[in-house]
Scaffold this motif. Structure first.
Motif, PDB file in Angstrom:
ATOM      1  N   ALA A  63      85.769 -15.501 -46.891  1.00  0.00           N
ATOM      2  CA  ALA A  63      86.420 -14.701 -45.398  1.00  0.00           C
ATOM      3  C   ALA A  63      86.968 -13.335 -46.173  1.00  0.00           C
ATOM      4  O   ALA A  63      86.643 -12.282 -45.487  1.00  0.00           O
ATOM      5  CB  ALA A  63      87.481 -15.472 -44.801  1.00  0.00           C
ATOM      6  N   LEU A  64      87.368 -13.338 -47.302  1.00  0.00           N
ATOM      7  CA  LEU A  64      87.922 -11.956 -47.780  1.00  0.00           C
ATOM      8  C   LEU A  64      86.649 -11.233 -48.086  1.00  0.00           C
ATOM      9  O   LEU A  64      86.773  -9.999 -47.839  1.00  0.00           O
ATOM     10  CB  LEU A  64      88.544 -12.420 -49.337  1.00  0.00           C
ATOM     11  N   LYS A 101      88.549 -19.119 -47.956  1.00  0.00           N
ATOM     12  CA  LYS A 101      89.301 -18.242 -47.817  1.00  0.00           C
ATOM     13  C   LYS A 101      88.850 -16.745 -48.807  1.00  0.00           C
ATOM     14  O   LYS A 101      88.723 -15.697 -48.292  1.00  0.00           O
ATOM     15  CB  LYS A 101      90.790 -18.174 -48.599  1.00  0.00           C
ATOM     16  N   ARG A 161      83.173  -5.794 -44.137  1.00  0.00           N
ATOM     17  CA  ARG A 161      82.996  -5.099 -42.545  1.00  0.00           C
ATOM     18  C   ARG A 161      83.875  -4.019 -42.637  1.00  0.00           C
ATOM     19  O   ARG A 161      83.518  -3.039 -41.863  1.00  0.00           O
ATOM     20  CB  ARG A 161      83.551  -6.224 -41.860  1.00  0.00           C
ATOM     21  N   ALA A 162      84.838  -3.822 -43.516  1.00  0.00           N
ATOM     22  CA  ALA A 162      85.776  -2.641 -43.563  1.00  0.00           C
ATOM     23  C   ALA A 162      84.996  -1.640 -44.029  1.00  0.00           C
ATOM     24  O   ALA A 162      85.295  -0.367 -43.757  1.00  0.00           O
ATOM     25  CB  ALA A 162      87.090  -2.777 -44.329  1.00  0.00           C
ATOM     26  N   ALA A 197      83.603 -11.147 -46.763  1.00  0.00           N
ATOM     27  CA  ALA A 197      83.200 -10.611 -45.468  1.00  0.00           C
ATOM     28  C   ALA A 197      84.087  -9.609 -44.650  1.00  0.00           C
ATOM     29  O   ALA A 197      83.467  -8.789 -44.339  1.00  0.00           O
ATOM     30  CB  ALA A 197      83.088 -11.671 -44.297  1.00  0.00           C
ATOM     31  N   SER A 198      85.430  -9.947 -44.888  1.00  0.00           N
ATOM     32  CA  SER A 198      86.225  -8.814 -44.213  1.00  0.00           C
ATOM     33  C   SER A 198      86.564  -7.219 -44.895  1.00  0.00           C
ATOM     34  O   SER A 198      86.337  -6.458 -44.413  1.00  0.00           O
ATOM     35  CB  SER A 198      87.735  -9.232 -44.116  1.00  0.00           C
ATOM     36  N   MET A 199      86.121  -7.465 -46.250  1.00  0.00           N
ATOM     37  CA  MET A 199      86.138  -6.421 -47.097  1.00  0.00           C
ATOM     38  C   MET A 199      84.903  -5.399 -46.841  1.00  0.00           C
ATOM     39  O   MET A 199      84.949  -4.087 -46.804  1.00  0.00           O
ATOM     40  CB  MET A 199      86.252  -6.649 -48.773  1.00  0.00           C
TER      41      MET A 199
END
Length: 132
Positions: free
Chosen positions: A61-62, A58, A68-69, A64-66
């Protein structure tokens, strides 16, 4: 004629300044991601934990998503997470290290950075006692 002589260096200087500002902004944003995720790991927020237990998946993934944003694509091997480690002289900390490269949007100006400018962000946060 004189205008042409001055125009090229002026354009290079202008685009170089803009590109430097963009790189500095992205580096600062990635430092913010590292600090936020280290805190998330340290206090076991729901974005980094499952049922009060730290979750590496998790947390990756956090990150990577931050990233990517913020328009920074990251692979899992660019993210290093250590919980219960030391940073400097302190012990029992959550540490986040993010290695990333920025590819210039102005390749003519930044030909020396054709492979990307390697940067990193690092942050530590003390692990909180969960009482378990």
């Amino acid at each position: 004629m004189e205008f042409t002589i001055i125009l090229i260096p002026f354009i290079l200087l202008t685009f170089g300044t803009v590109e430097y500002g963009r790189i500095s902004w992205i580096r600062e944003q990635m430092n913010d991601v590292a600090i936020t995720v280290a805190r998330c790991m340290g206090v076991l927020q729901s974005a980094c934990a499952v049922d009060g237990q730290y979750s590496q998946e998790k947390t990756v993934a956090l990150v990577a998503s931050m990233a990517r944003a913020r328009s920074v694509p990251l692979a899992a091997d660019n993210i290093e997470l250590n919980r219960g480690t030391g940073c400097g002289a302190a012990a029992d900390l959550s540490e986040v290290r993010i290695d990333f490269s920025i590819v210039s949007t102005v390749p003519i100006v930044m030909t020396l950075l054709s492979g990307g400018l390697p940067l990193s962000a690092n942050a530590c946060f003390p692990n909180q006692d969960t009482g378990n």
